[in-house]
Structures are given as C-alpha cells and as structure tokens.
Scaffold this active site. Structure first.
Site, PDB file in Angstrom:
ATOM      1  N   ASN A  87       0.840  -1.189   0.000  1.00 60.50           N
ATOM      2  CA  ASN A  87       0.000   0.000   0.000  1.00 60.50           C
ATOM      3  C   ASN A  87       0.882   1.248   0.000  1.00 60.50           C
ATOM      4  OD1 ASN A  87      -2.248  -1.685   0.265  1.00 60.50           O
ATOM      5  ND2 ASN A  87      -2.132  -1.658   2.504  1.00 60.50           N
ATOM      6  N   HIS A 100       6.314  -2.374   3.106  1.00 57.79           N
ATOM      7  CA  HIS A 100       6.078  -3.767   3.519  1.00 57.79           C
ATOM      8  C   HIS A 100       5.161  -4.422   2.503  1.00 57.79           C
ATOM      9  CE1 HIS A 100       3.370  -0.946   5.551  1.00 57.79           C
ATOM     10  NE2 HIS A 100       2.411  -1.846   5.377  1.00 57.79           N
TER      11      HIS A 100
HETATM   12  P1  5GP Z   1      -0.404  -0.681   6.000  1.00 60.05           P
HETATM   13  O1  5GP Z   1      -1.760  -0.221   6.464  1.00 60.05           O
HETATM   14  O2  5GP Z   1       0.643   0.374   6.301  1.00 60.05           O
HETATM   15  O3  5GP Z   1      -0.361  -1.159   4.597  1.00 60.05           O
HETATM   16  O4  5GP Z   1      -0.083  -1.954   6.869  1.00 60.05           O
HETATM   17  C1  5GP Z   1       0.475  -1.910   8.135  1.00 60.05           C
HETATM   18  C2  5GP Z   1       0.237  -3.260   8.753  1.00 60.05           C
HETATM   19  O5  5GP Z   1       1.067  -3.389   9.884  1.00 60.05           O
HETATM   20  C3  5GP Z   1      -1.201  -3.452   9.229  1.00 60.05           C
HETATM   21  O6  5GP Z   1      -1.762  -4.585   8.557  1.00 60.05           O
HETATM   22  C4  5GP Z   1      -1.055  -3.649  10.732  1.00 60.05           C
HETATM   23  O7  5GP Z   1      -1.961  -4.592  11.259  1.00 60.05           O
HETATM   24  C5  5GP Z   1       0.384  -4.090  10.866  1.00 60.05           C
HETATM   25  N1  5GP Z   1       0.983  -3.715  12.130  1.00 60.05           N
HETATM   26  C6  5GP Z   1       0.954  -2.470  12.712  1.00 60.05           C
HETATM   27  N2  5GP Z   1       1.622  -2.481  13.868  1.00 60.05           N
HETATM   28  C7  5GP Z   1       2.089  -3.746  14.041  1.00 60.05           C
HETATM   29  C8  5GP Z   1       2.863  -4.372  15.078  1.00 60.05           C
HETATM   30  O8  5GP Z   1       3.257  -3.774  16.066  1.00 60.05           O
HETATM   31  N3  5GP Z   1       3.157  -5.693  14.900  1.00 60.05           N
HETATM   32  C9  5GP Z   1       2.739  -6.396  13.803  1.00 60.05           C
HETATM   33  N4  5GP Z   1       3.079  -7.672  13.746  1.00 60.05           N
HETATM   34  N5  5GP Z   1       2.024  -5.835  12.828  1.00 60.05           N
HETATM   35  C10 5GP Z   1       1.695  -4.535  12.933  1.00 60.05           C
END
Ligand code: 5GP
Length: 122
Positions: A87, A100
């Site tokens: 994303n 990521h």
């Molecule tokens: P984005 O919304 O930026 O594409 O995805 C970020 C992802 O990181 C989300 O799916 C969220 O659940 C995950 N995430 C956020 N904080 C943490 C954390 O502290 N540990 C883990 N394992 N995942 C996280």
C-alpha cells in the site's frame, strides 16, 4: 527519516512472530490479520513508501517477493494462490511508513479491493 514500529520489530525491542529473517529482510505475522494467513515482508533498510524506492533498491524490493514466494511454498499455499501487495500513502491505505509487502492467503480474494464504486465509474 522517522522511526516506525517496524524498526522496533527489526531490532527486536518489540516482539513479533517472525517467519523469516536474513541480513536484508524480515517476515513476520501481521498483528491484525485480514485473512487466515497474513504476514508482512519488509526490508531492513528504512524506505518510507513506494515513492521513495530508488534504482539502487530494485534488487532489495525484488528480494521481498522472493521471500514471499519461499514462505508461500514452505507454508503450503503457493499453488492455491495468494495476494502480495504494497500500500502507498493515504489512498493506498498505508499506515506504517516503512515499505512492507502484505502476503494474504487462505481465502478467495475479491477484486477490486475497495467497497464503494469509484467516482470515475459512476
Ligand atoms: P499498512 O496499512 O501500512 O499497509 O499496513 C500496516 C500493517 O502493519 C497493518 O496490517 C497492521 O496490522 C500491521 N501492524 C501495525 N503495527 C504492528 C505491530 O506492532 N506488529 C505487527 N506484527 N504488525 C503490525
């Protein structure tokens, strides 16, 4: 560049369920899974968004997909299929500003990945 929660996962100052690690990348389970299998593959290098990827990062970004494919094979869902997406910024749904690859599996994915009809198609 601003630190994110993922830097703390990389340096192990906060825990995560790590599935794979090498000198360049780390894969760990998403804390808030959106599918039966949902993990993230991240570079150890801090790159905030897709927009910040440079030519020198091309092999590194490719490596994230190699790690995703290796885990898909090891975890047994490679043949069945999965989604591997990144994303970018607000409209892409990005919340953590360290690139990521989301790897989602174990469920038939829908398309498109939004719920409302986009304005240009109304
Ligand atoms: P984005 O919304 O930026 O594409 O995805 C970020 C992802 O990181 C989300 O799916 C969220 O659940 C995950 N995430 C956020 N904080 C943490 C954390 O502290 N540990 C883990 N394992 N995942 C996280």
């Amino acid at each position: 560049m601003a630190e994110t929660i993922f830097d703390k996962i990389i340096d192990k100052s906060i825990p995560a369920e790590i599935l794979y690690e090498d000198d360049k990348a780390l894969a760990f389970k998403d804390i808030n899974p959106q599918a039966p299998i949902h993990f993230l593959v991240i570079p150890k290098k801090q790159i905030a968004t897709i927009n910040d990827i440079t030519e020198e990062d091309e092999a590194l970004v490719g490596h994230l997909y190699t790690v995703a494919a290796k885990l898909a094979s090891e975890l047994g869902f490679a043949h069945e299929g999965y989604r591997a997406v990144m994303n970018c910024n607000e409209f892409g749904g990005q919340t953590v500003y360290h690139i990521h690859l989301h790897v989602l599996a174990g469920k038939l994915m829908g398309w498109p990945p939004y719920t409302d009809k986009p304005k240009h198609l109304e």
